[in-house]
Design a protein around this motif. Structure first.
Motif, short mmCIF file in Angstrom:
data_model
loop_
_atom_site.label_atom_id
_atom_site.label_comp_id
_atom_site.label_asym_id
_atom_site.label_seq_id
_atom_site.Cartn_x
_atom_site.Cartn_y
_atom_site.Cartn_z
N GLY A 94 49.55 14.21 82.72
CA GLY A 94 50.43 13.59 81.73
C GLY A 94 51.62 12.88 82.32
N ILE A 95 52.79 13.15 81.76
CA ILE A 95 54.03 12.54 82.24
C ILE A 95 54.95 13.70 82.65
N PRO A 96 54.84 14.09 83.91
CA PRO A 96 55.52 15.33 84.33
C PRO A 96 57.03 15.31 84.19
N THR A 97 57.65 14.13 84.25
CA THR A 97 59.10 14.10 84.27
C THR A 97 59.70 13.83 82.90
N LYS A 98 58.86 13.79 81.87
CA LYS A 98 59.37 13.47 80.54
C LYS A 98 58.97 14.53 79.52
N SER A 99 59.76 14.60 78.50
CA SER A 99 59.63 15.68 77.53
C SER A 99 58.61 15.37 76.44
N GLU A 100 57.98 16.42 75.94
CA GLU A 100 57.12 16.31 74.77
C GLU A 100 56.94 17.72 74.21
N GLN A 101 56.73 17.81 72.90
CA GLN A 101 56.52 19.14 72.29
C GLN A 101 55.05 19.33 71.97
N SER A 102 54.20 18.98 72.93
CA SER A 102 52.77 18.95 72.62
C SER A 102 52.00 20.16 73.16
N ASP A 103 52.69 21.18 73.64
CA ASP A 103 52.00 22.41 74.06
C ASP A 103 52.03 23.47 72.97
N LEU A 104 52.44 23.06 71.76
CA LEU A 104 52.53 24.06 70.68
C LEU A 104 51.16 24.68 70.40
N ASN A 105 50.14 23.83 70.32
CA ASN A 105 48.81 24.36 69.99
C ASN A 105 48.30 25.35 71.03
N ILE A 106 48.42 24.98 72.30
CA ILE A 106 47.88 25.89 73.31
C ILE A 106 48.67 27.20 73.32
N ALA A 107 49.98 27.10 73.10
CA ALA A 107 50.79 28.32 73.10
C ALA A 107 50.42 29.22 71.93
N LEU A 108 50.15 28.59 70.79
CA LEU A 108 49.81 29.38 69.60
C LEU A 108 48.36 29.84 69.60
N TYR A 109 47.46 28.93 69.98
CA TYR A 109 46.03 29.17 69.74
C TYR A 109 45.19 29.17 71.01
N GLY A 110 45.79 29.00 72.15
CA GLY A 110 44.99 28.83 73.38
C GLY A 110 44.22 30.06 73.80
N LEU A 111 44.67 31.23 73.40
CA LEU A 111 44.05 32.45 73.89
C LEU A 111 42.69 32.67 73.21
N HIS A 112 41.71 33.11 73.99
CA HIS A 112 40.42 33.41 73.37
C HIS A 112 40.49 34.79 72.71
N GLY A 113 39.65 34.95 71.70
CA GLY A 113 39.69 36.20 70.94
C GLY A 113 40.88 36.20 69.99
#
Lengths: 587, 172, 279
Positions: A323-342
Motif C-alpha cells: 500500500g502506502i506505508p507512509t500515509k494514513s488510512e483507516q482501512s484495517d478496521l475489517n481485519i481487526a474486527l473480523y480477520g480472526l478465523h473461528g
C-alpha cells in the motif's frame, strides 16, 4: 477514573475552529526542514502555545523532497486545516508533489530563496510571494545553514519570542557543542532581521499564553508511554512503518522499568513471543502496521482461545498489501474486527487523538489483562507520526481484575466456566496450579476436547466475559446536541470535531459521537447516544466504507444515514466534513 | 546391565525394583492405550499383568525394608539391545493386538528378565546376590511358563490380523 | 556433565498429568515422554518451575501429558512462545518440543533464529520424517524417494534437511541426538541439554508406527557416537556433515553466553520516563 477530559481537546463549543496558524516548510533532503520544523514547534510550546507537526516526504530514504507541516494555536489542535497561511521553501525541487496537501489562497504568504523558481502548480494557487536571501545569509555565517535563517524569519513573522527558540536550540544541539549552537543562533538572528522586511500581518501574530508545562509528543510515543503505564513489561518487536517508533521508544524506556524488548525475526515470532511473555505473567505488547497485523492474525486467535492477554497496536497505513506505508488510512478496521478465523471475540479500540494514544493503549492493556484476551489498538500514521504540543495527560490507575493466581489454589481449573467468564489464571512457578494453555478447544481443565458441550461452554465463556464487562464512559466521546450527528472513529475525530465547531459558530448544532470501543459492540449505548437524532453522517478515512458497514451490521440505526468514506493518502480536512454537513443540512 | 557385575544385595534390589516398577508403569500405559483404542481384551490383560507385576514389586519392597537402596540414574542401567525387552519397549504395542500377542509380549519380557537374572547370578561373586538373583530368575521363568499356559487358551492369530480397512484419521 | 542425583524427590511418573495420550500404541513419542520425566526427576525440577511449549503435530501434544506448565501453541510457533516466556521469566526451566514438520518446515525460520539468539532453553524435535496428524505427508527430513504420500507421488525428489548442520551453522550452543528406542540414554542427553546454558537442540529420533512402519528398524541402526562432545564448531561441522543420522549422544557443546537481558528497574517513578516529553 476521570481521564477522558485530559486526553481530549478542551475546546469551547461555540467559538468555532481554534484561531491558528498553518505553516509549511519545504526543502530537499539535507536542507533540514524537518529539524527546523520540529524546533519551531518546540519553541512554540516553550512560549506556551499548542500545535502539531506532520512530516511528508517522497519515497526516498535520504534526499528527495520533504515537507514539515505545522499548525500552531493558543488552543489545542488535533488536525490540519485545509489551507496554509505560510509556505516557506528552502528550495522548490519537485515541490509540486505536495500540491494536494498544501493548499494556499490569496491571503497566504509564500517565502522562497532569492532566485528560486516557484512551480506553477504552487504559484497558481495564489498568495503573496516574498524572496529572502536564505542561502546567501547562511554562507556568511561559519557553520550557518539556510534552514536556521528560515526558522528565524518564521519566528519573527509569527511573533515567537527569540528566547524560546534559543532554549530549544540549546537543548537540541547540546551534544554538538557551543559552536554549533552559536552558528544556529546566528542564522536565526539573521532570519529575524530579514523578516522585518516582510510587511507585518497582525493576524499572524499569536500572543504567548501563560507558561504551563507543555508536552511535545507523537501518537507513537504516547502509545509507548500508555503501554508502560498499563503495566506492559515485555515487548516483541519487528520493524514496520509507521509503527516502528512505538517500539523504538519502548526499547530504552522498558529497560528502565525492569522490562525487556526483543527484536523478533518476523511478526509471526513477535506475536508468539508476546503470548509466551504473557503466559509467564508479564503484560505484553507489540506494535505493527497492516501487513504485520495480517501475519499475526492466526496467533491472535491463539491468544483468544488460550485466554492469554496480548496487546497489538496497529498503526494503520494505506493498504492493501504494501500500500502506502507512509500515509494514513483507516482501512484495517475489517481485519481487526473480523480477520480472526473461528468465533473469536476480542477487544478492538481506537485512539481519537494524539494524546489519546496514551489513554487508549493503557486502557487496551487493562482490558486485555482483566479479560484475558487480545486487544487490538487501531492507531494510524497520522496520529502515530504527528508531533503535537499537549497538556500533560493525567495519571490514570485502573484497578486490575486480579486474574493471576500466585499461590496454591484448591481445585484449580484454568478454564472453569463461571458467571463472569473470567477464570483464574495461574502464573508459572505457582505450585499445584499447573495447566496447559491450548489453542485446541478444551474442557474446563484445559484438556483438548472436541465435544459439543465443551465447545459451546467455552465459546459462551469467551463471549460472555467481554459482553458483561462495564466499559464505562470510555467507549466513546459524545459531544453536543442537535438532531444531526456525525459518527466517526480514530483520527477522523479531529477534523470532524473541528467541522462541528465551525458549524456551531454559525449557530448549527451537530452531535459528535466518536467510538473508542469498536469491539465488543455497544448497541444500547449507541442507541442512547443517538436519541433524538434524525440524520447521521458516518465519516471515515477508508475507501470501502468499512466503518459504515460495521455500523449497519451491528447497530439499530433508526435515523437517516449517509456515508462519507474517503481513502488516504490525503487526510480528511475539517472543511470537507463541514461542506458535507452543510450540503446535507440544505437538502 | 550386561557386563556390569553386581556384588551387593542393595544394588540388586535397587535395580530389580527400578525394573519392576517401570514394568508396572508400562503395563499400565499399555492398558490405557488399549482402552483409548477400544481394544478391551488386550486392555484387560495388560491390567492383569500390571497387577501381577505390582505384587512382585511389593515382595521386593518387603525384602528391601530396613535397607538403604542406592539411587541409580536411569542411564547407568546399560540396558542394551539384547535384553532391553525386560521392560517392554514402547514400540511393542499395537492397537489391534490380540490376547495372544499380549501374552507373547509378556512372555518375552519374562524370558528376558530370567536371562538377565541368570547372568547376574553367574557374574556375581557374592553368595547372597547369587541366591537372590537365582530366585528372581526362577520366578520369572515360572511366570513365563504360566503365561504360556494361559496363551494356549487363545488362538494363534491368522496372517493379516493387523489389517485395517479404514485409513488413519486426520486429526489436526 | 550430568551427575547422579542422590535422591530424586519426585519419581518420573509424578511428572505426568494423568491425561491419556492420543498417540498410536507403539509410537516413539511415549518413550520421549518417559525420557523427559526421567530427566526432570534426575534434576529434581519442581514441576511448577518448568514450562514446556509445543506447536502442532503428534509430538506437540506432549504438554498436556505432563504435570508442568504447558503451552500448546499454533503450528510452527513453539520457539517464539518459549523465547518470550524465558526472556521475561528467566527463573523458569523452559523446554520446547515438537515434530520435524512443525520445527523445520513451517517453523524453520524460528529454528534458525532461536539457535542464533541462544536463549537458555532446550528444544526437542521428535523426528519421524513424516506429518502424522494430516495422514502421512513428506516432511523436510523425508528421503527424496519415499513415495507413500499421495501428496508427492513418486517421492519428493528433494534432498532432506539436516537439522543438526543447520543448528550448528545458526549458532545453537548444544547439539545432540537421542532416540526414543533408548529412553534411558535419551534422558541422559536431555539432562545434559537442559543444564547446558544457551539454546540446546536435541534431535530425537522417534519412529511413526502408522505411516513409517519401516522405522521400527531404527532400533537396530542407532548407536552411540564414537566421539566426545566438541566445543570446536569446525570439528563439529565435519562430524555433523558426515553423520549418517543414527549416531546418538552429545555432539557439540559450545561456550557462547546465553542471551538474557537484565530485568532491572533503574528509575524510581514511572513519571521519570516522561521527562523526554516535557518542553
Amino acid at each position: 477514573m476521570n481521564n477522558s477530559a485530559s486526553t481530549e481537546t478542551a475546546k469551547g463549543s461555540s467559538t468555532g475552529a481554534p484561531r491558528s496558524l498553518s505553516i509549511a516548510m519545504l526543502g530537499s533532503g539535507g536542507s533540514g526542514v524537518m529539524t527546523a520544523g520540529q524546533q519551531l514547534l518546540d519553541a512554540a510550546g516553550q512560549a506556551g502555545w499548542y500545535g502539531m507537526m506532520t512530516r511528508s516526504s517522497g519515497p526516498q530514504i535520504r534526499g528527495g523532497e520533504a515537507a514539515a507541516l505545522l499548525r500552531l494555536s493558543p488552543q489545542p489542535v488535533e488536525t490540519h486545516k485545509g489551507r496554509f497561511d505560510i509556505l516557506l521553501a528552502i528550495d522548490w525541487l519537485n515541490a509540486d508533489r505536495f500540491v494536494g496537501e498544501i493548499i494556499l489562497d490569496s491571503n497566504s504568504i509564500v517565502i522562497g530563496d532569492v532566485g528560486g523558481q516557484v512551480p506553477d502548480a504552487i504559484s497558481n494557487m495564489g498568495g503573496r510571494y516574498v524572496e529572502l536571501p536564505l542561502s546567501e545569509l547562511a554562507k556568511g555565517i561559519t557553520g550557518g545553514r539556510p534552514n536556521m535563517v528560515a526558522l528565524g524569519a518564521l519566528a519573527q513573522l509569527i511573533n515567537l519570542p527569540v528566547d524560546a527558540l534559543e532554549k530549544v536550540l540549546t537543548k537540541s544541539l547540546s551534544k554538538k557543542g557551543e559552536a554549533a549552537i552559536e552558528a544556529s543562533m546566528s542564522g536565526v538572528r539573521a532570519g529575524i532581521e530579514q523578516a522585518s522586511a516582510i510587511p507585518d500581518i497582525p493576524e499572524f501574530r499569536i500572543e504567548a499564553n501563560s507558561q504551563v508545562e507543555r508536552w511535545s509528543i507523537t501518537g507513537n510515543e504516547a502509545a509507548g508511554l500508555g503501554a508502560i503505564r498499563g503495566g506492559v513489561r515485555f515487548v516483541a518487536a519487528y520493524p514496520i512503518t509507521p509503527g516502528t517508533e512505538i517500539l523504538e521508544w519502548l526499547a530504552p524506556n522498558l529497560k528502565k522499568v525492569g522490562g525487556v524488548l526483543v527484536q523478533a525475526e518476523d511478526e509471526l515470532a513477535s506475536i508468539n513471543q508476546l503470548i509466551g511473555g504473557s503466559f509467564g505473567g508479564t503484560p505484553s505488547l507489540t506494535a505493527t502496521s497492516g501487513p504485520g497485523l495480517a501475519l499475526m492474525i492466526e496467533s491472535i486467535g491463539l491468544a483468544v482461545a488460550s485466554e492469554t492477554p496480548v496487546v497489538v497496536v496497529d498503526v494503520m497505513r494505506g493498504g492493501p498489501s504494501t500500500g502506502i506505508p507512509t500515509k494514513s488510512e483507516q482501512s484495517d478496521l475489517n481485519i481487526a474486527l473480523y480477520g480472526l478465523h473461528g468465533d473469536a471475540p476480542h477487544i478492538v479500540v481506537a485512539p481519537m487523538s494524539i494524546g489519546d494514544c496514551l489513554f487508549t493503549t493503557q486502557w487496551a492493556t487493562h482490558l486485555a489483562e482483566t479479560l484475558q484476551t487480545a486487544s487490538i489498538v487501531l492507531s494510524d500514521q497520522s496520529l502515530g507520526q504527528t508531533r503535537a504540543l499537549i497538556d500533560r495527560p493525567a495519571d490514570i490507575a485502573f484497578v486490575s481484575g486480579g486474574r493471576k493466581i500466585t499461590s496454591k489454589a484448591e481445585d484449580f481449573r484454568r478454564y472453569v466456566v463461571n458467571e463472569s467468564g473470567v477464570s483464574p489464571m495461574s502464573i508459572p512457578g505457582t505450585p499445584g496450579c499447573q495447566y496447559t494453555a491450548d489453542g485446541l478447544e478444551h474442557s474446563p481443565t484445559g484438556t483438548p476436547s472436541s465435544r459439543a458441550e465443551d465447545h459451546i461452554q467455552q465459546l459462551n465463556k469467551r463471549k460472555r466475559k467481554l459482553d458483561q464487562f462495564d466499559y464505562g464512559d470510555h467507549w466513546a466521546k459524545i459531544e453536543g446536541k442537535g438532531d444531526m450527528a456525525v459518527l466517526t472513529w480514530g483520527s477522523s475525530t479531529g477534523p470532524v470535531s473541528e467541522a462541528i465547531d465551525m458549524l456551531a459558530a454559525e449557530g448549527h448544532k451537530v452531535r459528535l459521537i466518536s467510538m473508542r470501543l469498536l469491539s465488543p459492540t455497544q448497541p444500547e449505548r449507541l442507541a442512547a447516544a443517538l436519541a433524538g437524532v434524525q440524520r447521521t453522517l458516518v465519516v471515515e478515512q477508508c475507501h470501502g466504507a468499512q466503518f459504515y458497514h460495521y455500523l449497519r451490521a451491528h447497530y439499530d440505526l433508526p435515523c437517516e444515514l449517509r456515508s462519507m468514506a474517503v481513502p488516504g493518502p490525503l487526510m480528511i480536512r475539517p472543511d470537507d466534513v463541514y461542506s458535507e454537513l452543510k450540503a446535507w443540512e440544505n437538502d | 546391565m550386561t557386563g556390569s557385575q553386581i556384588d551387593s544385595k542393595v544394588e540388586l534390589l535397587a535395580r530389580t525394583l527400578a525394573m519392576l516398577s517401570e514394568m508396572v508403569e508400562r503395563y499400565d500405559l499399555f492398558a490405557d492405550q488399549m482402552e483409548v483404542m477400544n481394544n478391551p481384551e488386550a486392555a484387560e490383560l495388560f491390567r492383569w499383568l500390571e497387577k501381577k507385576q505390582n505384587s512382585r514389586t511389593r515382595v521386593v519392597q518387603e525384602l528391601s525394608e530396613g535397607l538403604t537402596l542406592p539411587h541409580i540414574p536411569p542411564w547407568d542401567y546399560n540396558w542394551d539391545d539384547a535384553i532391553n525387552t525386560e521392560v517392554p519397549g514402547h514400540s511393542s504395542a499395537h492397537y489391534m493386538m490380540t490376547p495372544y500377542h499380549t501374552l507373547t509380549l509378556a512372555m518375552d519380557v519374562e524370558q528376558s528378565a530370567a536371562d538377565l537374572f541368570r547372568q547376574i547370578e553367574q557374574g556375581s561373586t557374592v553368595a547372597e546376590v547369587q541366591k537372590l538373583a537365582r530366585s528372581f530368575a526362577r520366578e520369572a521363568s515360572e511366570f513365563r511358563d504360566y503365561l504360556k499356559q494361559k496363551r494356549a487358551a487363545h488362538p494363534v492369530p491368522e496372517a493379516g490380523w493387523d489389517e485395517d480397512e479404514d485409513p488413519p484419521l486426520l486429526l489436526e | 556433565m550430568e551427575t547422579a542425583n542422590p535422591c530424586p524427590s519426585l519419581k518420573p511418573n509424578e511428572y505426568k498429568s494423568g491425561t491419556k495420550p492420543v498417540w498410536c500404541p507403539g509410537c516413539g513419542d511415549y518413550s520421549v515422554l518417559l525420557a523427559i520425566t526421567k530427566a526432570m526427576s534426575e534434576m529434581n525440577l519442581e514441576p511448577e518451575n518448568v514450562a514446556l511449549v509445543s506447536g502442532i503435530g503428534c509430538s506437540s501434544r506432549l504438554p498436556a501429558y505432563l504435570n508442568v506448565y504447558g503451552f500448546h501453541a499454533v503450528h510452527g510457533r513453539a520457539l517464539p512462545v518459549a523465547t518470550g516466556l524465558k526472556v521475561s521469566r528467566p527463573d523458569l526451566t523452559v523446554l520446547a518440543a515438537g515434530g520435524d514438520g512443525d520445527g523445520f518446515s513451517i517453523g524453520g525460520n524460528h529454528f534458525m533464529h532461536a539457535c542464533r539468539r541462544n536463549v537458555d532453553m532446550t528444544y526437542i524435535v521428535m523426528d519421524n520424517q513424516v506429518y502424522g496428524m494430516t495422514k502421512g505427508q513428506a516432511s523436510p527430513t523425508t528421503d527424496p524417494d519415499w513415495d507413500k504420500s499421495k501428496l508427492t507421488p513418486g517421492g519428493t525428489k528433494i534432498n532432506p534437511y539436516y537439522p543438526l548442520v543447520i543448528a550448528l551453522a545458526s549458532g545453537a550452543n548444544f547439539i545432540a541426538r537421542a532416540s526414543s528406542t533408548d529412553p534411558n540414554g535419551a534422558a541422559k542427553v536431555l539432562v545434559d541439554a537442559i543444564r547446558h546454558p544457551g539454546f540446546s537442540f536435541v534431535h530425537m529420533l522417534s519412529p511413526c508406527v502408522t505411516f513409517r512402519p519401516e522405522q521400527k528398524d531404527w532400533k537396530k541402526m542407532v548407536r552411540a557416537a564414537p566421539v566426545e562432545p566438541t566445543k570446536d564448531p569446525a570439528v563439529a561441522a565435519k562430524r555433523l556433515m558426515t553423520d549418517d543420522n543414527f549416531f546418538l549422544g552429545t555432539l557439540y557443546k559450545g561456550d557462547r553466553a546465553a542471551y538474557q537481558p537484565e530485568l532491572k528497574t533503574t528509575v524510581e517513578h514511572l513519571s521519570d520516563l516522561e521527562q523526554g516529553f516535557v518542553l
